[in-house]
Every structure is written in structure tokens, then in C-alpha cells.
Design a protein around this motif. Structure first.
Motif, PDB file in Angstrom:
ATOM      1  N   TYR A 165       0.795  -1.225   0.000  1.00  0.00           N
ATOM      2  CA  TYR A 165       0.000   0.000   0.000  1.00  0.00           C
ATOM      3  C   TYR A 165       0.831   1.281   0.000  1.00  0.00           C
ATOM      4  O   TYR A 165       0.348   2.335   0.376  1.00  0.00           O
ATOM      5  CB  TYR A 165      -0.953  -0.009   1.202  1.00  0.00           C
ATOM      6  N   SER A 166       2.076   1.195  -0.397  1.00  0.00           N
ATOM      7  CA  SER A 166       2.954   2.372  -0.499  1.00  0.00           C
ATOM      8  C   SER A 166       2.993   3.185   0.795  1.00  0.00           C
ATOM      9  O   SER A 166       2.917   4.404   0.779  1.00  0.00           O
ATOM     10  CB  SER A 166       2.503   3.281  -1.644  1.00  0.00           C
ATOM     11  N   HIS A 167       3.049   2.492   1.920  1.00  0.00           N
ATOM     12  CA  HIS A 167       3.105   3.118   3.256  1.00  0.00           C
ATOM     13  C   HIS A 167       1.848   3.915   3.581  1.00  0.00           C
ATOM     14  O   HIS A 167       1.894   4.829   4.400  1.00  0.00           O
ATOM     15  CB  HIS A 167       4.340   4.013   3.405  1.00  0.00           C
ATOM     16  N   SER A 168       0.738   3.579   2.972  1.00  0.00           N
ATOM     17  CA  SER A 168      -0.505   4.320   3.203  1.00  0.00           C
ATOM     18  C   SER A 168      -1.463   3.501   4.066  1.00  0.00           C
ATOM     19  O   SER A 168      -2.003   2.483   3.615  1.00  0.00           O
ATOM     20  CB  SER A 168      -1.179   4.664   1.872  1.00  0.00           C
ATOM     21  N   LEU A 169      -1.681   3.964   5.274  1.00  0.00           N
ATOM     22  CA  LEU A 169      -2.643   3.314   6.163  1.00  0.00           C
ATOM     23  C   LEU A 169      -4.043   3.388   5.553  1.00  0.00           C
ATOM     24  O   LEU A 169      -4.809   2.428   5.614  1.00  0.00           O
ATOM     25  CB  LEU A 169      -2.631   3.981   7.542  1.00  0.00           C
ATOM     26  N   VAL A 170      -4.376   4.516   4.938  1.00  0.00           N
ATOM     27  CA  VAL A 170      -5.700   4.693   4.336  1.00  0.00           C
ATOM     28  C   VAL A 170      -5.939   3.645   3.252  1.00  0.00           C
ATOM     29  O   VAL A 170      -6.981   2.977   3.229  1.00  0.00           O
ATOM     30  CB  VAL A 170      -5.866   6.121   3.762  1.00  0.00           C
ATOM     31  N   LYS A 171      -4.988   3.469   2.352  1.00  0.00           N
ATOM     32  CA  LYS A 171      -5.131   2.465   1.288  1.00  0.00           C
ATOM     33  C   LYS A 171      -5.286   1.069   1.871  1.00  0.00           C
ATOM     34  O   LYS A 171      -6.070   0.262   1.379  1.00  0.00           O
ATOM     35  CB  LYS A 171      -3.919   2.496   0.353  1.00  0.00           C
ATOM     36  N   ALA A 172      -4.530   0.787   2.925  1.00  0.00           N
ATOM     37  CA  ALA A 172      -4.609  -0.531   3.558  1.00  0.00           C
ATOM     38  C   ALA A 172      -5.995  -0.757   4.153  1.00  0.00           C
ATOM     39  O   ALA A 172      -6.611  -1.805   3.932  1.00  0.00           O
ATOM     40  CB  ALA A 172      -3.538  -0.665   4.628  1.00  0.00           C
ATOM     41  N   LEU A 173      -6.500   0.214   4.902  1.00  0.00           N
ATOM     42  CA  LEU A 173      -7.807   0.053   5.542  1.00  0.00           C
ATOM     43  C   LEU A 173      -8.924  -0.101   4.515  1.00  0.00           C
ATOM     44  O   LEU A 173      -9.824  -0.933   4.689  1.00  0.00           O
ATOM     45  CB  LEU A 173      -8.094   1.247   6.461  1.00  0.00           C
ATOM     46  N   VAL A 174      -8.875   0.672   3.445  1.00  0.00           N
ATOM     47  CA  VAL A 174      -9.891   0.581   2.398  1.00  0.00           C
ATOM     48  C   VAL A 174      -9.875  -0.801   1.756  1.00  0.00           C
ATOM     49  O   VAL A 174     -10.923  -1.382   1.459  1.00  0.00           O
ATOM     50  CB  VAL A 174      -9.687   1.697   1.341  1.00  0.00           C
ATOM     51  N   SER A 175      -8.700  -1.362   1.588  1.00  0.00           N
ATOM     52  CA  SER A 175      -8.573  -2.682   0.986  1.00  0.00           C
ATOM     53  C   SER A 175      -8.980  -3.797   1.950  1.00  0.00           C
ATOM     54  O   SER A 175      -9.666  -4.743   1.569  1.00  0.00           O
ATOM     55  CB  SER A 175      -7.125  -2.894   0.538  1.00  0.00           C
ATOM     56  N   VAL A 176      -8.582  -3.674   3.194  1.00  0.00           N
ATOM     57  CA  VAL A 176      -8.831  -4.718   4.193  1.00  0.00           C
ATOM     58  C   VAL A 176     -10.295  -4.740   4.643  1.00  0.00           C
ATOM     59  O   VAL A 176     -10.832  -5.796   4.952  1.00  0.00           O
ATOM     60  CB  VAL A 176      -7.873  -4.540   5.393  1.00  0.00           C
ATOM     61  N   TYR A 177     -10.931  -3.581   4.669  1.00  0.00           N
ATOM     62  CA  TYR A 177     -12.340  -3.484   5.083  1.00  0.00           C
ATOM     63  C   TYR A 177     -13.179  -2.876   3.951  1.00  0.00           C
ATOM     64  O   TYR A 177     -13.726  -1.776   4.076  1.00  0.00           O
ATOM     65  CB  TYR A 177     -12.469  -2.609   6.334  1.00  0.00           C
ATOM     66  N   PRO A 178     -13.322  -3.587   2.830  1.00  0.00           N
ATOM     67  CA  PRO A 178     -14.031  -3.019   1.680  1.00  0.00           C
ATOM     68  C   PRO A 178     -15.530  -2.819   1.932  1.00  0.00           C
ATOM     69  O   PRO A 178     -16.172  -2.031   1.239  1.00  0.00           O
ATOM     70  CB  PRO A 178     -13.800  -4.053   0.575  1.00  0.00           C
ATOM     71  N   GLU A 179     -16.069  -3.508   2.916  1.00  0.00           N
ATOM     72  CA  GLU A 179     -17.500  -3.388   3.200  1.00  0.00           C
ATOM     73  C   GLU A 179     -17.846  -2.091   3.930  1.00  0.00           C
ATOM     74  O   GLU A 179     -19.009  -1.697   3.999  1.00  0.00           O
ATOM     75  CB  GLU A 179     -17.982  -4.592   4.034  1.00  0.00           C
ATOM     76  N   HIS A 180     -16.830  -1.427   4.476  1.00  0.00           N
ATOM     77  CA  HIS A 180     -17.063  -0.190   5.218  1.00  0.00           C
ATOM     78  C   HIS A 180     -17.110   0.994   4.251  1.00  0.00           C
ATOM     79  O   HIS A 180     -16.317   1.080   3.329  1.00  0.00           O
ATOM     80  CB  HIS A 180     -15.956   0.029   6.253  1.00  0.00           C
ATOM     81  N   GLU A 181     -18.033   1.898   4.475  1.00  0.00           N
ATOM     82  CA  GLU A 181     -18.130   3.087   3.624  1.00  0.00           C
ATOM     83  C   GLU A 181     -17.193   4.162   4.181  1.00  0.00           C
ATOM     84  O   GLU A 181     -17.567   4.980   5.014  1.00  0.00           O
ATOM     85  CB  GLU A 181     -19.571   3.599   3.601  1.00  0.00           C
ATOM     86  N   TRP A 182     -15.943   4.133   3.728  1.00  0.00           N
ATOM     87  CA  TRP A 182     -14.924   5.060   4.223  1.00  0.00           C
ATOM     88  C   TRP A 182     -15.163   6.456   3.690  1.00  0.00           C
ATOM     89  O   TRP A 182     -15.494   6.636   2.518  1.00  0.00           O
ATOM     90  CB  TRP A 182     -13.526   4.589   3.810  1.00  0.00           C
ATOM     91  N   LYS A 183     -14.992   7.430   4.541  1.00  0.00           N
ATOM     92  CA  LYS A 183     -15.035   8.842   4.167  1.00  0.00           C
ATOM     93  C   LYS A 183     -13.598   9.347   4.280  1.00  0.00           C
ATOM     94  O   LYS A 183     -13.139   9.729   5.351  1.00  0.00           O
ATOM     95  CB  LYS A 183     -15.995   9.598   5.085  1.00  0.00           C
ATOM     96  N   LEU A 184     -12.896   9.302   3.169  1.00  0.00           N
ATOM     97  CA  LEU A 184     -11.450   9.526   3.199  1.00  0.00           C
ATOM     98  C   LEU A 184     -11.062  10.904   3.703  1.00  0.00           C
ATOM     99  O   LEU A 184      -9.961  11.097   4.210  1.00  0.00           O
ATOM    100  CB  LEU A 184     -10.851   9.263   1.816  1.00  0.00           C
ATOM    101  N   TRP A 185     -11.951  11.877   3.600  1.00  0.00           N
ATOM    102  CA  TRP A 185     -11.639  13.219   4.108  1.00  0.00           C
ATOM    103  C   TRP A 185     -11.581  13.249   5.634  1.00  0.00           C
ATOM    104  O   TRP A 185     -11.060  14.193   6.209  1.00  0.00           O
ATOM    105  CB  TRP A 185     -12.660  14.243   3.605  1.00  0.00           C
ATOM    106  N   ARG A 186     -12.086  12.238   6.291  1.00  0.00           N
ATOM    107  CA  ARG A 186     -12.072  12.229   7.750  1.00  0.00           C
ATOM    108  C   ARG A 186     -10.723  11.800   8.331  1.00  0.00           C
ATOM    109  O   ARG A 186     -10.469  11.992   9.515  1.00  0.00           O
ATOM    110  CB  ARG A 186     -13.183  11.325   8.290  1.00  0.00           C
ATOM    111  N   PHE A 187      -9.859  11.215   7.508  1.00  0.00           N
ATOM    112  CA  PHE A 187      -8.512  10.885   7.972  1.00  0.00           C
ATOM    113  C   PHE A 187      -7.712  12.175   8.109  1.00  0.00           C
ATOM    114  O   PHE A 187      -8.035  13.184   7.483  1.00  0.00           O
ATOM    115  CB  PHE A 187      -7.814   9.939   6.984  1.00  0.00           C
ATOM    116  N   LYS A 188      -6.679  12.139   8.928  1.00  0.00           N
ATOM    117  CA  LYS A 188      -5.848  13.330   9.152  1.00  0.00           C
ATOM    118  C   LYS A 188      -5.270  13.860   7.844  1.00  0.00           C
ATOM    119  O   LYS A 188      -5.069  15.045   7.682  1.00  0.00           O
ATOM    120  CB  LYS A 188      -4.732  13.021  10.148  1.00  0.00           C
ATOM    121  N   LYS A 189      -5.019  12.954   6.909  1.00  0.00           N
ATOM    122  CA  LYS A 189      -4.459  13.356   5.616  1.00  0.00           C
ATOM    123  C   LYS A 189      -5.191  12.575   4.526  1.00  0.00           C
ATOM    124  O   LYS A 189      -5.142  11.353   4.498  1.00  0.00           O
ATOM    125  CB  LYS A 189      -2.961  13.053   5.581  1.00  0.00           C
ATOM    126  N   SER A 190      -5.868  13.295   3.653  1.00  0.00           N
ATOM    127  CA  SER A 190      -6.568  12.609   2.564  1.00  0.00           C
ATOM    128  C   SER A 190      -5.580  12.295   1.439  1.00  0.00           C
ATOM    129  O   SER A 190      -4.533  12.926   1.323  1.00  0.00           O
ATOM    130  CB  SER A 190      -7.731  13.453   2.055  1.00  0.00           C
TER     131      SER A 190
END
Length: 110
Positions: free
Chosen positions: A61-86
Motif C-alpha cells: 500500500y505504499s506506506h498508506s494506512l488509508v489504502k490498507a484500511l480501504v482494501s482490508v475493510y471493503p465493506e465499510h463506507e470510508w469517508k477519506l476526508w475524515r482521515f488526518k491526511k486525505s
């Protein structure tokens, strides 16, 4: 968690078990608590798991926690703007801007 060869971490099941264990350790009650997760604070809290977290995110995931979480939990409706860094260039897409304002609207009318 025990250490495993990097190739072992390519399995989504093992990645999910790992993220589930971190969430349990931090007493997360929902996946939304990842929005406030700080890798730096986690490093101080649990250096050993922090190294594994780096292995999991760097591997695929190129050191991206966001990319990892989106991939690992695809059933969750992620709002990427809510992370500290979009993600880079995230806000350039009208779709993302629209989704944000659709989400924000009902919250401002309360």
C-alpha cells in the motif's frame, strides 16, 4: 503477533486479523475510530506491532494506512476526508467534493 515473511502479509485475511488485533488492543468500538488513529502515537504505545504495521502498509500500500484500511475493510463506507491526511489529489475530483457536502449537509442543519 509473530513475525512473518513479507510475502505472508499479502494475504488479506492475515492483514485483516492484524488490523482487528490493533483495534482490539486500542479498544476501538467501530471502524470509524481509525480516522483518529495516529501511527506516531501507536509507535510509542506498541513499538513491536508498529514495526509490523509498517511492514503491512509498505508491502502493498505504499506506506498508506488509508489504502490498507480501504482494501482490508471493503465493506465499510470510508469517508477519506475524515482521515488526518486525505490521499493526494483526492479533492480534485468533483465526486469526492459532492460526497463530502452530501455528508456535511444534514449535520449542519441540526
Amino acid at each position: 503477533f509473530c513475525t512473518m515473511p513479507k510475502a505472508e502479509w499479502n494475504c488479506l485475511y492475515k492483514q485483516r486479523k492484524f488490523f482487528d488485533s490493533i483495534a482490539k488492543e486500542l479498544r476501538f468500538s467501530s471502524l470509524d475510530e481509525w480516522y483518529n488513529f495516529s501511527v506516531q502515537k501507536f509507535r510509542r504505545f506498541n513499538p513491536r506491532s508498529s514495526n509490523l504495521l509498517n511492514t503491512v502498509t509498505s508491502n502493498r500500500y505504499s506506506h498508506s494506512l488509508v489504502k490498507a484500511l480501504v482494501s482490508v475493510y471493503p465493506e465499510h463506507e470510508w469517508k477519506l476526508w475524515r482521515f488526518k491526511k486525505s490521499p493526494v489529489n483526492y479533492w480534485k475530483e468533483i465526486f469526492h467534493q459532492r460526497s463530502f457536502f452530501d455528508w456535511l449537509g444534514p449535520r449542519t442543519l441540526r
